[in-house]
Design a protein around this motif. Sequence first.
Motif, short mmCIF file in Angstrom:
data_model
loop_
_atom_site.label_atom_id
_atom_site.label_comp_id
_atom_site.label_asym_id
_atom_site.label_seq_id
_atom_site.Cartn_x
_atom_site.Cartn_y
_atom_site.Cartn_z
N PRO A 185 -20.58 -8.59 7.26
CA PRO A 185 -20.44 -7.69 8.40
C PRO A 185 -19.43 -8.27 9.39
O PRO A 185 -18.99 -9.42 9.25
CB PRO A 185 -21.85 -7.64 8.98
CG PRO A 185 -22.50 -8.91 8.54
CD PRO A 185 -21.91 -9.22 7.19
N PRO A 186 -19.05 -7.52 10.42
CA PRO A 186 -18.06 -8.03 11.38
C PRO A 186 -18.46 -9.34 12.05
O PRO A 186 -17.60 -10.15 12.39
CB PRO A 186 -17.94 -6.89 12.40
CG PRO A 186 -18.33 -5.66 11.65
CD PRO A 186 -19.40 -6.10 10.69
N ARG A 187 -19.74 -9.57 12.26
CA ARG A 187 -20.26 -10.81 12.85
C ARG A 187 -21.21 -11.44 11.83
O ARG A 187 -22.18 -10.80 11.42
CB ARG A 187 -20.98 -10.52 14.17
CG ARG A 187 -20.05 -9.97 15.26
CD ARG A 187 -20.81 -9.10 16.25
NE ARG A 187 -21.86 -9.81 16.95
CZ ARG A 187 -21.73 -10.33 18.18
NH1 ARG A 187 -20.59 -10.18 18.85
NH2 ARG A 187 -22.72 -10.96 18.75
N PHE A 188 -20.96 -12.67 11.44
CA PHE A 188 -21.75 -13.29 10.38
C PHE A 188 -21.95 -14.77 10.67
O PHE A 188 -21.19 -15.38 11.43
CB PHE A 188 -21.09 -13.11 9.02
CG PHE A 188 -19.65 -13.56 8.96
CD1 PHE A 188 -19.32 -14.89 8.70
CD2 PHE A 188 -18.61 -12.66 9.19
CE1 PHE A 188 -18.00 -15.30 8.65
CE2 PHE A 188 -17.28 -13.07 9.15
CZ PHE A 188 -16.97 -14.39 8.88
N THR A 189 -22.97 -15.34 10.05
CA THR A 189 -23.20 -16.78 10.14
C THR A 189 -22.51 -17.46 8.96
O THR A 189 -22.17 -16.81 7.95
CB THR A 189 -24.70 -17.11 10.11
OG1 THR A 189 -25.23 -16.77 8.82
CG2 THR A 189 -25.45 -16.32 11.18
N LEU A 190 -22.34 -18.76 9.06
CA LEU A 190 -21.76 -19.50 7.93
C LEU A 190 -22.71 -19.49 6.74
O LEU A 190 -22.28 -19.57 5.59
CB LEU A 190 -21.43 -20.93 8.35
CG LEU A 190 -20.30 -21.08 9.38
CD1 LEU A 190 -20.00 -22.55 9.62
CD2 LEU A 190 -19.04 -20.34 8.92
N GLY A 191 -24.00 -19.37 7.00
CA GLY A 191 -24.96 -19.25 5.91
C GLY A 191 -24.77 -17.95 5.15
O GLY A 191 -24.89 -17.92 3.91
N GLU A 192 -24.48 -16.87 5.86
CA GLU A 192 -24.22 -15.60 5.19
C GLU A 192 -22.92 -15.65 4.40
O GLU A 192 -22.84 -15.08 3.30
CB GLU A 192 -24.19 -14.47 6.22
CG GLU A 192 -25.55 -14.18 6.85
CD GLU A 192 -25.46 -13.26 8.05
OE1 GLU A 192 -26.48 -12.60 8.35
OE2 GLU A 192 -24.39 -13.21 8.70
N LEU A 193 -21.92 -16.32 4.93
CA LEU A 193 -20.66 -16.48 4.20
C LEU A 193 -20.88 -17.34 2.96
O LEU A 193 -20.35 -17.02 1.88
CB LEU A 193 -19.61 -17.12 5.11
CG LEU A 193 -18.22 -17.33 4.50
CD1 LEU A 193 -17.57 -16.00 4.15
CD2 LEU A 193 -17.33 -18.12 5.46
N ARG A 194 -21.65 -18.40 3.08
CA ARG A 194 -21.95 -19.25 1.92
C ARG A 194 -22.67 -18.46 0.83
O ARG A 194 -22.42 -18.64 -0.37
CB ARG A 194 -22.78 -20.46 2.34
CG ARG A 194 -22.98 -21.47 1.21
CD ARG A 194 -23.87 -22.63 1.62
NE ARG A 194 -25.28 -22.25 1.67
CZ ARG A 194 -25.99 -22.10 2.78
NH1 ARG A 194 -25.43 -22.32 3.96
NH2 ARG A 194 -27.26 -21.76 2.73
N GLN A 195 -23.55 -17.56 1.24
CA GLN A 195 -24.30 -16.76 0.27
C GLN A 195 -23.36 -15.90 -0.58
O GLN A 195 -23.62 -15.68 -1.76
CB GLN A 195 -25.31 -15.86 0.99
CG GLN A 195 -26.20 -15.06 0.06
CD GLN A 195 -27.10 -14.11 0.80
OE1 GLN A 195 -26.65 -13.18 1.47
NE2 GLN A 195 -28.40 -14.35 0.71
#
Length: 266
Positions: A185-195
Amino acid sequence: MQGRDKDEGGERTGHEAYDNGEAYDRRAYEPFAVTVDLAVFTIRSGRLHILLVERGQSPYAGRWALPGGFLRPDESAERAARRELAEETGLADVAGLHLEQLRTYSEPDRDPRMRVVSVAFAALVPDAPQAHGGGDAARAAWLPYGTGAQGPGPLAFDHDRILADAHERIGGKLEYTCLATAFCPPRFTLGELRQVYEVVWGTDLDPANFRRKVLATPGFVEQIPGASRLTGGRGKPAALYRAGGAVWLHPPLLRPTPERPEGPRP
């Protein structure tokens, strides 16, 4: 393509007539159709999903297939891909849709109806809405990618090959481009990016090592000042990021292999 020099009556056809400024003879070649097929990926509940449609017409009625259809005379391949995606699945003007041409599939027997050449596309949707059938699709659904994901039996036509090629293309591009943010999504955590990397590559990554690599890559992500999100557990809220301005990763973020285990980059 090479035209015939003369037809049975001795008249010039094909390139010979064309090169002399005369009307081009369309009958000089066998007709064939051009279609588009789309391998559309998203991430749901921590798993990679693919958008499939159940065919409502022959050939392969009742079989799962990739969304797609025939080009109209007045449209480009990309325009046809977006139209078919909307008609067969209801996904029109999806926010954040990443669409790129994959390759052309032209085996003579790939479609039992006639000679059909397909221009395939790979697409990524960060926040996938529900899909529904339309056109010649009885229904559409997001199904988990992988063993058994295609439902009963193989996909129609040569769509298993197209899907495998699209998955390999995406997995490879995650290594040297910023494509992973297109799943977010437009705003994400690094954990979401890692996933994103974990579900596409099918492997676990060390959180600290991944964070170090991402933040050391200029323009990959930008932290949103003052923004954070609770992610579960008893830790502090995680910082939020957005996609940066870079397109390429320097150095690349290579997927771990037995020969190249995950480790810090120089």
